[in-house]
Design a protein around this motif. Sequence first.
Motif, PDB file in Angstrom:
ATOM      1  N   HIS A  33       0.843  -1.188   0.000  1.00 57.65           N
ATOM      2  CA  HIS A  33       0.000   0.000   0.000  1.00 57.65           C
ATOM      3  C   HIS A  33       0.882   1.243   0.000  1.00 57.65           C
ATOM      4  CE1 HIS A  33      -3.448   2.488   0.805  1.00 57.65           C
ATOM      5  NE2 HIS A  33      -2.804   3.039   1.809  1.00 57.65           N
ATOM      6  N   ALA A  79       1.189   5.134   0.684  1.00 59.33           N
ATOM      7  CA  ALA A  79       0.500   6.087   1.558  1.00 59.33           C
ATOM      8  C   ALA A  79      -0.048   7.302   0.818  1.00 59.33           C
ATOM      9  CB  ALA A  79       1.443   6.542   2.665  1.00 59.33           C
ATOM     10  N   THR A  80       0.550   7.698  -0.281  1.00 55.38           N
ATOM     11  CA  THR A  80       0.116   8.909  -0.968  1.00 55.38           C
ATOM     12  C   THR A  80      -0.926   8.637  -2.046  1.00 55.38           C
ATOM     13  OG1 THR A  80       1.931   8.694  -2.558  1.00 55.38           O
ATOM     14  CG2 THR A  80       2.321  10.058  -0.602  1.00 55.38           C
ATOM     15  N   GLU A  81      -1.339   7.420  -2.215  1.00 57.87           N
ATOM     16  CA  GLU A  81      -2.264   7.084  -3.287  1.00 57.87           C
ATOM     17  C   GLU A  81      -3.653   7.672  -3.034  1.00 57.87           C
ATOM     18  OE1 GLU A  81      -4.414   2.732  -3.592  1.00 57.87           O
ATOM     19  OE2 GLU A  81      -2.264   2.837  -3.391  1.00 57.87           O
ATOM     20  N   ASN A  82      -4.167   8.350  -4.036  1.00 59.09           N
ATOM     21  CA  ASN A  82      -5.504   8.940  -4.029  1.00 59.09           C
ATOM     22  C   ASN A  82      -5.764   9.967  -2.932  1.00 59.09           C
ATOM     23  OD1 ASN A  82      -6.244   7.438  -6.262  1.00 59.09           O
ATOM     24  ND2 ASN A  82      -6.871   5.710  -4.999  1.00 59.09           N
ATOM     25  N   ARG A  83      -4.772  10.610  -2.446  1.00 62.61           N
ATOM     26  CA  ARG A  83      -4.971  11.665  -1.447  1.00 62.61           C
ATOM     27  C   ARG A  83      -4.855  13.020  -2.136  1.00 62.61           C
ATOM     28  NH1 ARG A  83      -1.861  10.114   4.122  1.00 62.61           N
ATOM     29  NH2 ARG A  83      -3.042   8.221   4.535  1.00 62.61           N
ATOM     30  N   PRO A  84      -5.739  13.938  -1.796  1.00 61.06           N
ATOM     31  CA  PRO A  84      -5.621  15.274  -2.387  1.00 61.06           C
ATOM     32  C   PRO A  84      -4.390  15.977  -1.829  1.00 61.06           C
ATOM     33  CG  PRO A  84      -7.343  15.245  -0.742  1.00 61.06           C
ATOM     34  CD  PRO A  84      -6.864  13.819  -0.906  1.00 61.06           C
ATOM     35  N   PRO A  85      -3.794  16.864  -2.616  1.00 57.63           N
ATOM     36  CA  PRO A  85      -2.627  17.588  -2.108  1.00 57.63           C
ATOM     37  C   PRO A  85      -3.012  18.484  -0.939  1.00 57.63           C
ATOM     38  CG  PRO A  85      -3.339  18.499  -4.209  1.00 57.63           C
ATOM     39  CD  PRO A  85      -4.161  17.272  -3.950  1.00 57.63           C
ATOM     40  N   VAL A  86      -2.123  18.629  -0.009  1.00 61.74           N
ATOM     41  CA  VAL A  86      -2.363  19.481   1.161  1.00 61.74           C
ATOM     42  C   VAL A  86      -2.106  20.924   0.758  1.00 61.74           C
ATOM     43  CG1 VAL A  86      -1.584  20.049   3.492  1.00 61.74           C
ATOM     44  CG2 VAL A  86      -1.689  17.658   2.752  1.00 61.74           C
TER      45      VAL A  86
END
Length: 75
Positions: free
Chosen positions: A2, A4-11
């Motif tokens: 997995h 960790a950055t997959e499918n997360r919106p940018p901060v």
Amino acid sequence: MHIATENRPPVQRDRLLRLEAVEALVGLRKSTIYLLMKRGEFPRCVQLTARCVAWPESQVLQFVQDRITASEASK
């Protein structure tokens, strides 16, 4: 595996400005800033600790831009 950055919106990055910096940016003093906040005409501060507040830079800059735009529209 997995990632960790997959499918997360940018901060979204935003700085927090202390009162002295806010006063310098908007050209208003503490009493006027707090009066405008009370009226809902200035961005609310963020409570950092029990005795420390700051304002999101993007909201303060938007306040300044809105005032410039309103001034230009009234000419």
